[in-house]
Design a protein around this motif. Sequence first.
Motif, PDB file in Angstrom:
ATOM      1  N   ASN A 306       0.807  -1.228   0.000  1.00  0.00           N
ATOM      2  CA  ASN A 306       0.000   0.000   0.000  1.00  0.00           C
ATOM      3  C   ASN A 306       0.838   1.275   0.000  1.00  0.00           C
ATOM      4  O   ASN A 306       0.302   2.383   0.070  1.00  0.00           O
ATOM      5  CB  ASN A 306      -0.976   0.011   1.176  1.00  0.00           C
ATOM      6  CG  ASN A 306      -0.266  -0.049   2.535  1.00  0.00           C
ATOM      7  OD1 ASN A 306       0.936   0.173   2.624  1.00  0.00           O
ATOM      8  ND2 ASN A 306      -1.035  -0.352   3.581  1.00  0.00           N
ATOM      9  N   GLY A 307       2.162   1.142  -0.041  1.00  0.00           N
ATOM     10  CA  GLY A 307       3.031   2.311  -0.114  1.00  0.00           C
ATOM     11  C   GLY A 307       3.406   2.911   1.221  1.00  0.00           C
ATOM     12  O   GLY A 307       4.042   3.971   1.266  1.00  0.00           O
ATOM     13  N   LYS A 315       5.324   1.407  -3.753  1.00  0.00           N
ATOM     14  CA  LYS A 315       3.961   0.895  -3.744  1.00  0.00           C
ATOM     15  C   LYS A 315       3.765  -0.164  -4.832  1.00  0.00           C
ATOM     16  O   LYS A 315       4.302  -0.032  -5.940  1.00  0.00           O
ATOM     17  CB  LYS A 315       2.967   2.041  -3.957  1.00  0.00           C
ATOM     18  CG  LYS A 315       1.501   1.641  -3.835  1.00  0.00           C
ATOM     19  CD  LYS A 315       0.607   2.872  -3.970  1.00  0.00           C
ATOM     20  CE  LYS A 315      -0.873   2.495  -3.802  1.00  0.00           C
ATOM     21  NZ  LYS A 315      -1.747   3.694  -3.895  1.00  0.00           N
TER      22      LYS A 315
END
Length: 392
Positions: A306-307, A315
């Motif tokens: 999800n970064g 990500k």
Amino acid sequence: MHETYGLEFERVKRDLQPEEMLRVIFDYAAKIANERLLDRVLMLMADMGREMIVCDRCTVWLLDSKKNELWTRVAHGISELRIPSHHGLVGHAVTNDQAVFIDDAYTNEEYREFLETGAIATDKKTGYHTRAIMVIPFRNSEGEIMGAYQAINKMTPSQQFSEKDMEYLTLAASYAGKSLESALLTNEIEETQKEIIFTMGEIGESRSKETGNHVKRVAEYSYLIALGLGMSQDEADLLKMASPMHDIGKVAIPDEVLKKPGKLTEEEFEVMKTHTDIGYNLLKNSHRRILRTAATVAYEHHEKWNGRGYPRGLKGEDIHIFGRITAIADVFDALGSDRVYKKAWELDRILNLFKEERGEHFDPRVVDAFMEQLPKILEVRELYSDSVLNGE
């Protein structure tokens, strides 16, 4: 390959004509010359020998002088074997620098002792029927015996090996010799790299009171997940070799942070996070494939799908697949092991977390591959458990 004797010799063939022999030699010599992997060179040598002398099975044995053993990693119909260098027909041939010819394993008296404990004993286990056997020692470029060809069951009407077959196998060995020596050297270099990488990985973990088995488990988990994702054997092997270095940067983290029993402060956690950059910088300038891969793993195994990971906040697929795989392997082992700051989690709790973090912390495909490989992963965890390491 567990055919009966009668079925095997229904497949009667003829010896090759000269032009056919040349075609086989040129075909395999080109393939072998372009191959660097030892396993493939051995397989190609075995295939070449089998085709040249028209036999059912052909095995290439190599002499390990340091261990006084003969070994083969590739053979037709059988898996890896290691035997004492003086053992069996191959050992006799190599030790005495003598070719061995046997027309019928079940009536031969000269080598009865070797046959009873070797080919005949194996036949009883497998249902195969060994008849003719030929073993030919071969040499390296310095004239030293480096191994032997072993051929089983001549497939022509005579059902017997000849002096001409011996010449052809010797020719096969001479064609492949240089490539085999090169592959052995490459293999030795890679084995040395693996040993160094694993030892350095253990050093990094031992500073934070981890066990050497942690890096073994992470390497094996990563390998299984890579295969589960459909990656090639070469890529999976590469990751297995490189992943033990994922936390090598911890060698530079101060003890008061690395060995703190309680939760880290925000400032301490920032210091801890630098182990990814440190590991990457230690390894990034290497020209060796394994070490460059290890640099990537060290740099990216704390990134999140999800970064929201570190050190760069990469990500999704911007994170190298090796980093994504090692991430879940490392977390699984960390959560499932006792640490100075926590007790090991139960398996169900870990699996529930992975389901929750699928598409958040972890690549969804990697989570799915992990779940599919879970039975094998649990076998590895048991095999390399810390209790085994401690002799409990």
